[in-house]
Write a protein that holds these residues in place. Sequence first.
Motif, PDB file in Angstrom:
ATOM      1  N   LEU A  17       0.860  -1.183   0.000  1.00  0.00           N
ATOM      2  CA  LEU A  17       0.000   0.000   0.000  1.00  0.00           C
ATOM      3  C   LEU A  17       0.899   1.237   0.000  1.00  0.00           C
ATOM      4  CD1 LEU A  17      -2.463  -1.126   2.820  1.00  0.00           C
ATOM      5  CD2 LEU A  17      -2.872  -1.229   0.363  1.00  0.00           C
ATOM      6  N   ILE A  18       0.516   2.256  -0.780  1.00  0.00           N
ATOM      7  CA  ILE A  18       1.271   3.508  -0.833  1.00  0.00           C
ATOM      8  C   ILE A  18       0.373   4.619  -0.319  1.00  0.00           C
ATOM      9  CG2 ILE A  18       2.608   5.077  -2.280  1.00  0.00           C
ATOM     10  CD1 ILE A  18       2.754   2.738  -4.326  1.00  0.00           C
ATOM     11  N   ASP A  19       0.778   5.266   0.764  1.00  0.00           N
ATOM     12  CA  ASP A  19      -0.103   6.228   1.421  1.00  0.00           C
ATOM     13  C   ASP A  19       0.079   7.642   0.884  1.00  0.00           C
ATOM     14  OD1 ASP A  19       2.064   7.447   2.765  1.00  0.00           O
ATOM     15  OD2 ASP A  19       1.777   6.275   4.593  1.00  0.00           O
ATOM     16  N   GLY A  20      -0.552   8.604   1.537  1.00  0.00           N
ATOM     17  CA  GLY A  20      -0.564   9.985   1.085  1.00  0.00           C
ATOM     18  C   GLY A  20       0.691  10.768   1.402  1.00  0.00           C
ATOM     19  N   ARG A  21       1.734  10.087   1.815  1.00  0.00           N
ATOM     20  CA  ARG A  21       3.067  10.694   1.954  1.00  0.00           C
ATOM     21  C   ARG A  21       4.023  10.090   0.937  1.00  0.00           C
ATOM     22  NH1 ARG A  21       3.625   8.667   8.026  1.00  0.00           N
ATOM     23  NH2 ARG A  21       3.100   6.816   6.801  1.00  0.00           N
ATOM     24  N   GLY A  22       3.552   9.008   0.269  1.00  0.00           N
ATOM     25  CA  GLY A  22       4.437   8.230  -0.587  1.00  0.00           C
ATOM     26  C   GLY A  22       5.116   7.110   0.171  1.00  0.00           C
ATOM     27  N   ALA A  23       4.719   6.860   1.418  1.00  0.00           N
ATOM     28  CA  ALA A  23       5.292   5.774   2.215  1.00  0.00           C
ATOM     29  C   ALA A  23       4.662   4.449   1.804  1.00  0.00           C
ATOM     30  CB  ALA A  23       5.057   6.026   3.700  1.00  0.00           C
ATOM     31  N   ILE A  24       5.476   3.394   1.822  1.00  0.00           N
ATOM     32  CA  ILE A  24       5.022   2.063   1.423  1.00  0.00           C
ATOM     33  C   ILE A  24       4.782   1.211   2.664  1.00  0.00           C
ATOM     34  CG2 ILE A  24       5.636  -0.055   0.177  1.00  0.00           C
ATOM     35  CD1 ILE A  24       7.420   1.693  -1.633  1.00  0.00           C
TER      36      ILE A  24
END
Length: 346
Positions: free
Chosen positions: A242-249
């Motif tokens: 999953l890739i969140d709204g910070r670009g973190a995986i």
Amino acid sequence: MAKQTAVVVAPGRGTYNKAELGYIARHHADKADMFAQFDAFRAQTGQEAVTALDGAERFQGSKHTRGDHASPLIYAAALADYQAIDRDKYDTLAVTGNSMGWYIALACGGALSPTGGFEVVNTMGTLMQENLIGGQIIYPFVDDNWVEIPGRRDEVFAKCADISARADHILGLSIDLGGMLVLAGNEAGLVAFEREMPRLDDRFPMRLPNHAGFHTHLQKPVAEQGRARLGADLFGQPDVSLIDGRGAIWAPKACNQRALWDYTLGHQIYQPYDFTAAIRVAAREFMPDVFIVLGPGGTLGGAVAQSLLSANWRGMSDKAGFQVEQSATPRLLSMGREDQRALVTG
């Protein structure tokens, strides 16, 4: 045809409009059992069934765009679209989403069950509507060829800082959305921006109806209410990245579930959402053959394309180059568009 790799993108608010009325019934008659569970949840909360909203005789903007109605409608349609992807044609490498699309991504990726995801979306959509703190407007910073206009972003942020420095005025970045900046604030801040910025294409600044000041500190009370109602036990390990709204995986079998809950009902609600970064990370870290954008609606496709261009994905840097590549080898498939949907579902 050889199997292709894909990153799937879930939509946020504003994607279920007049043209989408009946979307669930048209495309997903085979998923009646899942929708019955969603309707049962709504019945327990005294809310109109999702299938009834989708099956209404006519679209009513004042009704269908409300957070407590739009959010579950979009969730149900998008999750069903994800389930309809032809697994013999596509391997999903990762899932991401825009704003509310993060909740949908969690369900698509297995970190939330279908009903758990619906509980999160319905609860947060209802809380947003009940509080309705602030609002949102959109302003572009690219030209007609999707190339960034030098100085435009800086101009927008300078104006936001100027307005926010005034007494009782709040305005700031909500979502970095491809070639658009979604801004959020209180009424005084929004009105000041609308009055003082140049009007573009006779459309912008564009106010978004029934939208609160998402992804700003204005939503901290909503986040607190959500955390009180939605426990961390709803969250599990995702099946795909999953890739969140910070670009973190968030990688499969390697997530701290409490941290996932904390981000989802904390930072994700009251800090800016960098959708452009999420797409950039998806392109560079996973290098998929295609991006699949879930329905309803097809408007998010433009923001995905603009985000890919800003990352110079596959050497594309403007709209003309993207269109040439897309016509030769489709790289962006929007399930809200009938021609592209057929390529995804088989």
